[in-house]
Design a protein around this motif. Structure first.
Motif, PDB file in Angstrom:
ATOM      1  N   MET A  65       0.814  -1.204   0.000  1.00 17.00           N
ATOM      2  CA  MET A  65       0.000   0.000   0.000  1.00 17.00           C
ATOM      3  C   MET A  65       0.856   1.266   0.000  1.00 17.00           C
ATOM      4  SD  MET A  65      -3.112  -0.819  -0.234  1.00 17.00           S
ATOM      5  CE  MET A  65      -4.592  -0.316   0.564  1.00 17.00           C
ATOM      6  N   GLU A  66       2.130   1.174   0.311  1.00 16.68           N
ATOM      7  CA  GLU A  66       2.936   2.383   0.402  1.00 16.68           C
ATOM      8  C   GLU A  66       3.316   2.945  -0.951  1.00 16.68           C
ATOM      9  OE1 GLU A  66       7.289   0.808   1.464  1.00 16.68           O
ATOM     10  OE2 GLU A  66       5.724   0.184   2.864  1.00 16.68           O
ATOM     11  N   ASN A  67       3.152   2.203  -2.049  1.00 12.91           N
ATOM     12  CA  ASN A  67       3.498   2.686  -3.370  1.00 12.91           C
ATOM     13  C   ASN A  67       2.305   3.306  -4.088  1.00 12.91           C
ATOM     14  OD1 ASN A  67       5.301   3.165  -5.516  1.00 12.91           O
ATOM     15  ND2 ASN A  67       4.566   1.347  -6.576  1.00 12.91           N
ATOM     16  N   LEU A  68       1.221   3.537  -3.397  1.00 11.69           N
ATOM     17  CA  LEU A  68       0.028   4.079  -4.032  1.00 11.69           C
ATOM     18  C   LEU A  68       0.105   5.596  -4.124  1.00 11.69           C
ATOM     19  CD1 LEU A  68      -2.719   1.858  -2.367  1.00 11.69           C
ATOM     20  CD2 LEU A  68      -1.531   1.510  -4.542  1.00 11.69           C
ATOM     21  N   SER A  69      -0.585   6.127  -5.132  1.00 11.87           N
ATOM     22  CA  SER A  69      -0.668   7.577  -5.336  1.00 11.87           C
ATOM     23  C   SER A  69      -2.120   8.001  -5.359  1.00 11.87           C
ATOM     24  CB  SER A  69      -0.002   7.960  -6.661  1.00 11.87           C
ATOM     25  OG  SER A  69       1.371   7.686  -6.629  1.00 11.87           O
ATOM     26  N   VAL A  70      -2.352   9.301  -5.236  1.00  9.51           N
ATOM     27  CA  VAL A  70      -3.701   9.857  -5.227  1.00  9.51           C
ATOM     28  C   VAL A  70      -3.823  10.885  -6.339  1.00  9.51           C
ATOM     29  CG1 VAL A  70      -5.385  11.186  -3.881  1.00  9.51           C
ATOM     30  CG2 VAL A  70      -3.961   9.466  -2.750  1.00  9.51           C
ATOM     31  N   ALA A  71      -4.966  10.857  -7.020  1.00  8.69           N
ATOM     32  CA  ALA A  71      -5.291  11.852  -8.044  1.00  8.69           C
ATOM     33  C   ALA A  71      -6.707  12.348  -7.775  1.00  8.69           C
ATOM     34  CB  ALA A  71      -5.203  11.240  -9.439  1.00  8.69           C
ATOM     35  N   THR A  72      -6.942  13.626  -8.057  1.00  7.66           N
ATOM     36  CA  THR A  72      -8.262  14.224  -7.838  1.00  7.66           C
ATOM     37  C   THR A  72      -8.633  15.043  -9.068  1.00  7.66           C
ATOM     38  OG1 THR A  72      -7.736  14.379  -5.472  1.00  7.66           O
ATOM     39  CG2 THR A  72      -9.653  15.613  -6.253  1.00  7.66           C
ATOM     40  N   PHE A  73      -9.778  14.722  -9.661  1.00  5.90           N
ATOM     41  CA  PHE A  73     -10.205  15.439 -10.859  1.00  5.90           C
ATOM     42  C   PHE A  73     -11.666  15.156 -11.166  1.00  5.90           C
ATOM     43  CE2 PHE A  73      -7.972  11.536 -12.019  1.00  5.90           C
ATOM     44  CZ  PHE A  73      -8.935  10.856 -12.744  1.00  5.90           C
ATOM     45  N   VAL A  74     -12.226  15.942 -12.093  1.00  4.33           N
ATOM     46  CA  VAL A  74     -13.572  15.676 -12.596  1.00  4.33           C
ATOM     47  C   VAL A  74     -13.782  16.368 -13.936  1.00  4.33           C
ATOM     48  CG1 VAL A  74     -14.907  17.566 -11.598  1.00  4.33           C
ATOM     49  CG2 VAL A  74     -15.954  15.349 -11.888  1.00  4.33           C
ATOM     50  N   GLY A  75     -14.616  15.747 -14.707  1.00  9.46           N
ATOM     51  CA  GLY A  75     -15.031  16.319 -15.981  1.00  9.46           C
ATOM     52  C   GLY A  75     -16.546  16.277 -16.046  1.00  9.46           C
ATOM     53  N   GLY A  76     -17.202  17.172 -15.341  1.00 13.28           N
ATOM     54  CA  GLY A  76     -18.658  17.177 -15.292  1.00 13.28           C
ATOM     55  C   GLY A  76     -19.169  16.376 -14.116  1.00 13.28           C
ATOM     56  N   CYS A  77     -20.170  15.592 -14.357  1.00 18.33           N
ATOM     57  CA  CYS A  77     -20.810  14.772 -13.330  1.00 18.33           C
ATOM     58  C   CYS A  77     -19.856  13.712 -12.810  1.00 18.33           C
ATOM     59  CB  CYS A  77     -22.046  14.125 -13.939  1.00 18.33           C
ATOM     60  SG  CYS A  77     -22.812  12.863 -12.924  1.00 18.33           S
ATOM     61  N   PHE A  78     -19.744  13.577 -11.490  1.00 20.95           N
ATOM     62  CA  PHE A  78     -18.827  12.576 -10.947  1.00 20.95           C
ATOM     63  C   PHE A  78     -19.276  11.158 -11.234  1.00 20.95           C
ATOM     64  CE2 PHE A  78     -20.389  13.965  -6.428  1.00 20.95           C
ATOM     65  CZ  PHE A  78     -21.633  13.372  -6.599  1.00 20.95           C
ATOM     66  N   TRP A  79     -20.568  10.931 -11.442  1.00 18.25           N
ATOM     67  CA  TRP A  79     -21.032   9.587 -11.765  1.00 18.25           C
ATOM     68  C   TRP A  79     -20.406   9.098 -13.067  1.00 18.25           C
ATOM     69  CZ3 TRP A  79     -26.919  10.933 -11.329  1.00 18.25           C
ATOM     70  CH2 TRP A  79     -27.255  11.147  -9.984  1.00 18.25           C
TER      71      TRP A  79
END
Length: 176
Positions: A1-15
Motif C-alpha cells: 500500500m505504500e506505493n500508491l498515489s492519489v489523483a483528484t479530478f472531474v469532468g462534469g458529473c462525478f457519476w
C-alpha cells in the motif's frame, strides 16, 4: 500500500467519470465527492445549486506501477469534453467544470504535458482548470459506485453507457 498515489479530478458529473476510471487496471479505490469550494462538508443538494463553489470530483487511489499518472490523466482528458466551460452535456454550472487538482509539482508538470499532447484532438481550446489540491469532501453514500449500482437508470443508459463503451474501444488494454 505504500506505493500508491492519489489523483483528484472531474469532468462534469462525478457519476460519469467514476464509471470510466474505476474500470482501469491499477485503481485501488475511488470516492466521489466535492472540492474547490468554500463550504465545509457540503451536501449534494447544495453543490447542485452552484452556490457552494465546489465541483463534483473523484478522488482516486491508484498503483503507479500498473497505471501511470500520465495515462490516468490522458484517459481522463479523452473521456470527457475538456473544451466546454462549466458544462458536460446537459449538466450546466460551475459544479460541472472540468478540473484537475494536482497533489504535487510532479503531477502538475505531467498534467501540463498531457494538455499539450491532447490539444490537437480538439477543435476548441481546452478549458480544464489545473489547480493545487486543497480539501476533498465525500459525497453521500448513494453517489458512490453510482453507475454500477444503477445501470438500469435512464441517465446511466443514455449518458454513462456511451462513455464506458468509448473506454472499452480506445483503451481495451488498460481496463479490468
Amino acid at each position: 500500500m505504500e506505493n500508491l498515489s492519489v489523483a483528484t479530478f472531474v469532468g462534469g458529473c462525478f457519476w460519469c467519470i467514476e464509471a470510466v476510471i474505476q474500470r482501469l487496471k491499477g485503481i485501488e479505490s475511488l470516492k466521489s465527492g466535492f472540492s474547490g469550494g468554500f463550504i465545509k462538508n457540503p451536501p449534494y443538494r447544495e453543490v447542485c445549486t452552484g452556490r457552494t463553489g465546489h465541483a463534483e470530483v473523484i478522488q482516486v487511489t491508484f498503483n503507479p506501477d500498473i497505471i501511470s499518472y500520465h495515462d490516468l490523466i490522458y484517459i481522463f482528458m479523452t473521456s470527457h469534453d475538456p473544451t466546454t466551460l462549466n458544462r458536460q452535456g446537459a449538466d450546466k454550472g460551475t459544479q460541472y467544470r472540468s478540473i484537475i487538482l494536482y497533489h504535487d509539482e510532479e503531477q502538475k508538470t505531467i498534467t501540463e504535458k498531457v494538455f499539450e499532447e491532447v490539444i490537437s484532438l480538439y477543435e476548441d481550446p481546452i478549458v480544464t482548470e489545473l489547480k493545487s489540491f486543497g480539501v476533498f469532501y465525500n459525497a453521500e453514500g448513494e453517489h458512490q459506485n453510482y453507475y454500477n449500482n444503477n445501470q438500469d437508470a435512464r441517465y446511466c443508459q443514455i449518458v454513462i453507457d456511451p462513455k464506458v463503451q468509448k473506454l472499452k474501444n480506445l483503451y481495451a488494454d488498460k481496463i479490468i
